[in-house]
Design an enzyme around this catalytic site. Structure first.
Site, PDB file in Angstrom:
ATOM      1  N   VAL A  53       0.852  -1.192   0.132  1.00  0.00           N
ATOM      2  CA  VAL A  53      -0.072   0.070  -0.007  1.00  0.00           C
ATOM      3  C   VAL A  53       0.951   1.504  -0.073  1.00  0.00           C
ATOM      4  O   VAL A  53       0.595   2.164  -0.455  1.00  0.00           O
ATOM      5  CB  VAL A  53      -1.043   0.007   1.302  1.00  0.00           C
ATOM      6  N   ASP A  54       1.984   1.191   0.750  1.00  0.00           N
ATOM      7  CA  ASP A  54       2.887   2.336   0.671  1.00  0.00           C
ATOM      8  C   ASP A  54       3.426   2.787  -0.601  1.00  0.00           C
ATOM      9  O   ASP A  54       3.259   4.012  -1.141  1.00  0.00           O
ATOM     10  CB  ASP A  54       4.459   2.073   1.611  1.00  0.00           C
TER      11      ASP A  54
HETATM   12  P1  ADP Z   1       2.427  -4.075   5.904  1.00  0.00           P
HETATM   13  O1  ADP Z   1       4.017  -3.795   5.491  1.00  0.00           O
HETATM   14  O2  ADP Z   1       2.027  -3.116   7.057  1.00  0.00           O
HETATM   15  O3  ADP Z   1       2.292  -5.447   6.087  1.00  0.00           O
HETATM   16  P2  ADP Z   1       1.629  -3.992   3.171  1.00  0.00           P
HETATM   17  O4  ADP Z   1       1.429  -2.728   2.127  1.00  0.00           O
HETATM   18  O5  ADP Z   1       2.415  -4.952   2.770  1.00  0.00           O
HETATM   19  O6  ADP Z   1       1.689  -3.511   4.568  1.00  0.00           O
HETATM   20  O7  ADP Z   1      -0.005  -4.712   3.396  1.00  0.00           O
HETATM   21  C1  ADP Z   1      -0.959  -4.108   4.182  1.00  0.00           C
HETATM   22  C2  ADP Z   1      -2.270  -4.371   3.356  1.00  0.00           C
HETATM   23  O8  ADP Z   1      -2.553  -3.451   2.625  1.00  0.00           O
HETATM   24  C3  ADP Z   1      -2.363  -5.714   2.714  1.00  0.00           C
HETATM   25  O9  ADP Z   1      -3.648  -6.315   3.007  1.00  0.00           O
HETATM   26  C4  ADP Z   1      -2.421  -5.281   1.390  1.00  0.00           C
HETATM   27  O10 ADP Z   1      -3.059  -6.505   0.646  1.00  0.00           O
HETATM   28  C5  ADP Z   1      -3.088  -3.987   1.400  1.00  0.00           C
HETATM   29  N1  ADP Z   1      -2.828  -3.088   0.057  1.00  0.00           N
HETATM   30  C6  ADP Z   1      -1.906  -3.175  -0.761  1.00  0.00           C
HETATM   31  N2  ADP Z   1      -2.011  -2.206  -1.723  1.00  0.00           N
HETATM   32  C7  ADP Z   1      -3.261  -1.885  -1.222  1.00  0.00           C
HETATM   33  C8  ADP Z   1      -3.961  -0.529  -1.817  1.00  0.00           C
HETATM   34  N3  ADP Z   1      -3.626   0.207  -2.896  1.00  0.00           N
HETATM   35  N4  ADP Z   1      -4.979  -0.197  -1.227  1.00  0.00           N
HETATM   36  C9  ADP Z   1      -5.510  -0.756  -0.180  1.00  0.00           C
HETATM   37  N5  ADP Z   1      -4.975  -1.808   0.411  1.00  0.00           N
HETATM   38  C10 ADP Z   1      -3.772  -2.099  -0.196  1.00  0.00           C
END
Ligand code: ADP
Length: 173
Positions: A34-35
């Site tokens: 998501v980042d």
């Molecule tokens: P972390 O490192 O905190 O685990 P991640 O980004 O790897 O963060 O995952 C956190 C959640 O965000 C997961 O459920 C992932 O599938 C989700 N995610 C990834 N891309 C997006 C997006 N564009 N919008 C919403 N959620 C997302």
């Protein structure tokens, strides 16, 4: 209070809300999941600003502008990496939600969208993470009058089904 919460499937970068929460890492310099999606959608000005902020400890939150996102603000929070459950992971995840709500209150936002913090690359068990997310939201909304909408944006069906199910547990009666 229940009606202020919305659970939906989708992409957090597309949400028309005042603030989106980013599941960042301690560097605040972008990453995967998501980042990465938030940095790509917001544009390079976001990285310029987060570089100046200079990082964020696990469990805390920092605010930047949203730039090319529909959201005016990004609240960056750093979830714990799951290390088996004996490294204060639950308290740190709860602290992420509390600090995001505190930042939202200070910004005066009315609508906010959260991703499922820590449950992707950081491997926090989804069910327990969802309980923490919804319990902290319930506690905050019990005292807050400013927020009118809290969105949980679920990426994929497993996350969506889990949020729906835990929501019924946390908000029953
Ligand atoms: P972390 O490192 O905190 O685990 P991640 O980004 O790897 O963060 O995952 C956190 C959640 O965000 C997961 O459920 C992932 O599938 C989700 N995610 C990834 N891309 C997006 C997006 N564009 N919008 C919403 N959620 C997302």
């Amino acid at each position: 209070m229940k009606e202020k919460i919305e659970i939906l499937k989708g992409d957090i970068t597309k949400q028309q809300v005042d603030a989106v929460v980013n599941a960042a890492n301690t560097s605040l310099l972008g990453g995967g999941g998501v980042d990465g999606a938030i940095h790509r959608a917001a544009g390079p000005e976001l990285l310029e600003e987060t570089r100046k902020i200079g990082g964020c400890p696990t469990g805390e939150a920092r605010v930047s502008k949203g730039y090319r996102l529909p959201a005016k603000w990004v609240i960056h929070t750093v979830g714990p990496i799951w290390r088996g459950g004996n490294s204060n992971e639950e308290e740190l995840l709860a602290s992420c939600y509390r600090n995001c709500f505190k930042a939202a209150r200070e910004l005066g936002v009315k609508t906010i969208a959260f991703p499922s913090i820590s449950t992707g690359a950081y491997r926090f068990p989804l069910e327990r993470a969802t309980e923490i997310a919804l319990e902290e939201t319930k506690s905050f909304l019990e005292t807050d009058r400013a927020l009118s909408k809290v969105l949980f944006v679920c990426f994929g069906d497993e996350v969506f089904q889990t949020y729906k199910r835990i929501f019924e547990q946390v908000f029953e009666e």
